[in-house]
Design an enzyme around this catalytic site. Structure first.
Site, PDB file in Angstrom:
ATOM      1  N   LYS A 236      -7.543  32.767 -28.593  1.00  0.00           N
ATOM      2  CA  LYS A 236      -7.013  33.844 -29.424  1.00  0.00           C
ATOM      3  C   LYS A 236      -5.511  33.932 -29.204  1.00  0.00           C
ATOM      4  O   LYS A 236      -5.048  34.202 -28.090  1.00  0.00           O
ATOM      5  CB  LYS A 236      -7.698  35.156 -29.053  1.00  0.00           C
ATOM      6  CG  LYS A 236      -7.164  36.341 -29.838  1.00  0.00           C
ATOM      7  CD  LYS A 236      -7.986  37.579 -29.610  1.00  0.00           C
ATOM      8  CE  LYS A 236      -7.369  38.768 -30.329  1.00  0.00           C
ATOM      9  NZ  LYS A 236      -8.134  39.991 -30.109  1.00  0.00           N
TER      10      LYS A 236
ATOM     11  N   LYS B   7      -8.874  31.779 -33.252  1.00  0.00           N
ATOM     12  CA  LYS B   7      -8.337  32.878 -34.046  1.00  0.00           C
ATOM     13  C   LYS B   7      -6.839  32.967 -33.885  1.00  0.00           C
ATOM     14  O   LYS B   7      -6.377  32.916 -32.745  1.00  0.00           O
ATOM     15  CB  LYS B   7      -9.017  34.157 -33.547  1.00  0.00           C
ATOM     16  CG  LYS B   7      -8.555  35.412 -34.186  1.00  0.00           C
ATOM     17  CD  LYS B   7      -9.246  36.564 -33.520  1.00  0.00           C
ATOM     18  CE  LYS B   7      -8.672  37.828 -34.101  1.00  0.00           C
ATOM     19  NZ  LYS B   7      -8.987  38.970 -33.327  1.00  0.00           N
TER      20      LYS B   7
END
Ligand code: PBG
Length: 324
Positions: free
Chosen positions: A195, A248
């Site tokens: 992330k 992400k």
């Protein structure tokens, strides 16, 4: 060198020919639909920067979930906006909290639908950080116990899978241990292993009311230029017991999706984040792009990059377009 013997255009000559030689497919089976559940009653508040996305109170949640069920989408991902926030994010692990009640409500009506929960503190802390803060620093190890409690309370409410998005080191292990010790060894962890600290989360922070009050998330979320570090993060989470890996954001990180897919055997999910959704919506509203075509091209591109699962605010639309 091969022309005119080889002519690639021969295999593009008609719709059925193109169907026959198509290499990658977006399927409804691949999709997960995120939803924002808020405290209060009779609330369906549009998120300004994400047309079609709402903050929805529990009493109005089921019709929204029904849209995903109706399109045969396998799962939803729940985010919570609590009534009150405090320094230690108590609302995140309150057995009577917004997510815990939402999970019970949804599972009661739709027992077959997979209900995933985002495990993080940022929506529940008054400072907006994903862990406990002391003297302006986000503390790692003391945050683990709270994250583990949060994940456990989600499982106890009936969640089918928990998705930690906080980016504290060691949280997958802490969550795995808490689940196993309490009879939830069968609940998988879909870890936001990779992330990045991204400006593409801007609209989400409006949707979830979770922008940090001071500083930024750069000391815990990843630095966008790094790829080797992404593989280390994934490797570490797998060693700690992650069952699936999330990358992400998605669009600007398709090389990362490909690298993670190439290096590990677990299912890989791409999170098509709020800012990516907002850009498509804005350009479509201006009449500058075709929303359906651009969205399907993007989501198929994520599959081609190597994603097995796609978390997207376009899930219900994409499923409808796929069924059409
Ligand atoms: C919570 C969380 C965020 C997102 C998912 N979980 C925001 C953040 O880290 O600031 C972003 C999702 C999106 O932008 O669609 N930590």
């Amino acid at each position: 060198m091969y022309y005119p013997i080889t002519r690639p255009r021969r295999l593009r000559s008609s719709a059925n020919m193109r169907r026959l030689v198509r290499e990658h497919h977006l399927r409804v089976d691949d999709l997960i639909y995120p939803l924002f559940v808020t405290a209060g009653r009779d609330v369906k508040k549009p998120v300004q920067s994400m047309p079609g996305v709402y903050n929805i109170s529990l009493d109005l949640l089921l019709p929204e979930v029904e849209k995903a069920v109706h399109q045969d989408i396998p799962g939803i991902l729940l985010f919570g906006l609590p009534e009150t926030k405090d320094a230690i994010g108590s609302g995140a692990y309150d057995n009577n909290g917004i997510i815990q009640n939402a999970v019970r409500t949804v599972k009661d009506k739709y027992p077959e639908l997979l209900v995933l929960t985002d495990v993080c503190l940022c929506e529940y802390t008054d400072h907006g950080h994903c862990g406990i803060v002391r003297d302006g620093e986000v503390l790692n190890d003391p945050s683990l116990e709270l994250l583990a409690r949060t994940a456990l309370s989600h499982a106890q409410s009936g969640a089918d899978m928990v998705a930690p998005s906080d980016m504290m080191d060691g949280r997958v292990q802490a969550i795995r241990e808490a689940l196993d010790a309490n009879g939830y060894a069968g609940i998988p962890i879909m870890s936001y292993s990779v992330k990045y600290s991204s400006a593409f989360y801007g609209p989400f922070r409006e949707a979830a009311g979770s922008a940090p009050r001071f500083g930024d998330r750069k000391t815990y979320q990843m630095d966008p230029p790094n790829v080797r570090e992404a593989l280390r993060e994934a490797e570490q989470d797998i060693a700690e017991g992650a069952d699936m890996i999330i990358v992400k954001p998605a669009m600007a990180y398709m090389d990362i999706i490909a690298a993670v897919r190439e290096n590990f055997d677990l299912p890989v999910a791409a999170y098509n984040v709020s800012g990516e959704y907002a850009m498509i919506k804005a350009a479509a509203q201006m009449g500058w792009i075709d929303e359906q075509k651009v969205t399907m091209e993007l989501l198929t591109g994520l599959k081609r990059a190597g994603a097995n699962i796609i978390i997207t605010y376009h899930a219900v639309d994409a499923a409808r377009w796929l069924h059409a």
